[in-house]
Design an enzyme around this catalytic site. Structure first.
Site, PDB file in Angstrom:
ATOM      1  N   GLY A 207      22.647 -45.677  34.525  1.00  0.00           N
ATOM      2  CA  GLY A 207      22.965 -47.061  34.921  1.00  0.00           C
ATOM      3  C   GLY A 207      23.009 -47.172  36.421  1.00  0.00           C
ATOM      4  N   ASN A 208      23.583 -48.263  36.909  1.00  0.00           N
ATOM      5  CA  ASN A 208      23.778 -48.419  38.358  1.00  0.00           C
ATOM      6  C   ASN A 208      25.062 -49.184  38.606  1.00  0.00           C
ATOM      7  OD1 ASN A 208      23.149 -51.363  38.460  1.00  0.00           O
ATOM      8  ND2 ASN A 208      21.151 -50.639  37.736  1.00  0.00           N
ATOM      9  N   ASN A 209      25.398 -49.390  39.872  1.00  0.00           N
ATOM     10  CA  ASN A 209      26.724 -49.932  40.211  1.00  0.00           C
ATOM     11  C   ASN A 209      26.810 -51.449  40.229  1.00  0.00           C
ATOM     12  OD1 ASN A 209      27.844 -47.421  40.518  1.00  0.00           O
ATOM     13  ND2 ASN A 209      27.213 -47.257  42.659  1.00  0.00           N
TER      14      ASN A 209
END
Ligand code: CTP
Length: 401
Positions: A207-209
């Protein structure tokens, strides 16, 4: 926009109450008619005389006027108003409103108001972030009340954090927008937000932030301008957005793509603010991957579909397609190339090099890029304000089509 509009201004007992005098002065300058209702403790911070002088109307605090013994008709006040703004709104008033308590004139007016209502919270950061306050705000959102997000900064408590009431000029702009007959009204707008999660096994993902904040604020702004908004959101921990918004939840890029392609033909405007994962694991392990003897684990990744590029290919002449590009470094030329490659009408560029921009920040500094090479730079602003700037720009584009 505000000429002859009837604005009811609720003021609670908070140090931020002095800012409401500045808002009131601006509202009067704009030609609005303003009546003011104080909470019982507001006058510990500001005087009714200041507000009555500026508004040229009496300030209401009690159910009866002590001097004349006349009953203050809270129902009439509620019906009189075209808009009811409570600024500042304290934790106590927010709690009273959300629970339907009626122990003050301000609460009674709130319960009787038939017009649109908005609150500008002002309090200490810990109070604002407390579970109970957030629960109360969410309950008010579900009742259709707009919450104008507070800013982050130095607070009267001496702490630094979220809880500063929105500035008077923001509140004025907010009200102006509420009354604006927007060309975005009735337009169908699709907005994507948040990250996508690409499953590795039943318990892990790539995923990412991205927190989704920018997309959620955009959805709220377009809904306030009476667009018919569909929000496709990846996994985020945000509360549901304010307003009449159709929310569709997805997890992976593939799910987001399917939802976008399904919705796209009906849309007038599409804004892809989601941080779609560019890659996903080539193989999903249906069992949890175990540690083995080896010190390393190799994952093979394959490219995800580029949703925006696919929409760019399918775009009809009357559709407006907008993308986002968060770059590291001053990569504006790369962003310009993206704008062309994906056949966009506008690209919102921001860079991690600008302090205050990027994932997880409450602010953003954007540059809008256009196919004809035009660039529009904006200063660092709260994401809710950035969303207004983007909507203003889209409004101009719709007007010119
Ligand atoms: N986007 C998309 N599908 C993807 C990747 C990105 O629809 N698989 C969209 C994003 O929502 C955003 C825009 O494309 O509006 C740009 O995303 P970004 O990640 O900056 O660009 P990429 O095309 O992925 O290029 P790179 O990662 O190489 O910068």
């Amino acid at each position: 926009m505000l000429k002859n509009k009837k604005i009811l201004l609720g003021v609670c007992g908070s140090i931020a109450a002095y800012k409401s005098t500045l808002l009131l002065r601006e509202l009067i300058k704009e030609g609005a008619e303003v009546k003011v209702v104080f909470s019982p403790s507001a006058s510990q911070f500001v005087t009714p005389l200041t507000f009555s002088t500026l508004s040229k109307n009496p300030v209401y605090t009690e159910f009866t006027d002590a001097k004349s013994n006349v009953w203050v008709n809270h129902v009439e006040l509620g019906l009189w108003a075209d808009y009811f703004l409570i600024a500042p709104a304290t934790a106590r008033t927010i709690s009273n409103f959300s629970h339907g308590n009626c122990d003050s004139l301000l609460c009674a007016v709130f319960l009787s108001a038939r017009c649109k209502v908005a609150l500008a919270p002002a309090m200490d950061a810990d109070m604002f972030n407390h579970f109970s306050t957030q629960k109360n705000l969410q309950s008010l959102r579900e009742q259709g009340i707009t919450i104008i997000p507070p800013g982050t900064g130095e607070l009267a408590s001496g702490l630094t954090g979220e809880g500063r009431m929105a500035e008077p000029e923001e509140l004025l702009k907010f009200l102006q927008n509420e009354f604006r007959k927007s060309p975005l009204s009735k337009k169908k707008v699709l907005i994507t937000a948040g990250p996508t999660h690409e499953a590795i096994d039943p318990v892990r993902y790539l995923g990412n932030n991205s927190t989704g904040t920018m997309g959620y604020r955009l959805a709220e702004v377009f809904a306030r301008r009476n667009s018919s908004v569909t929000l496709i959101s990846g996994p985020v921990s945000l509360e549901k957005p304010n307003g009449n918004i159709r929310c569709l939840n997805v997890v992976s890029a593939e799910e987001m793509k399917n939802a976008c392609l399904r919705e796209f033909p009906e849309q007038d405007i599409v804004i892809m603010s989601a941080a779609v994962a560019d890659f996903k694991p080539a193989h999903y392990s249906s069992n949890k991957i175990k540690k083995n003897e080896s010190e390393t684990l190799q994952l093979t990744l394959v490219k995800n579909p580029d949703i925006l590029a696919e929409l760019g290919e399918k775009k009809k002449k009357n559709q407006i397609l907008i993308g986002f590009a968060l770059e590291s470094g001053k990569n504006i030329s790369y962003a310009k190339e993206k704008l062309k490659r994906k056949k966009l009408d506008m690209l919102v560029y921001n860079t991690l090099d600008d302090k205050g921009s990027g994932f997880g920040k409450s602010t953003n500094k954007i540059t809008l890029l256009f196919p004809d090479g035009k660039e529009k730079l904006f200063p660092l602003k709260k994401k809710a304000e950035v969303a207004e700037d983007i909507a203003d720009e889209v409004e101009g584009m719709v007007r010119n089509t």
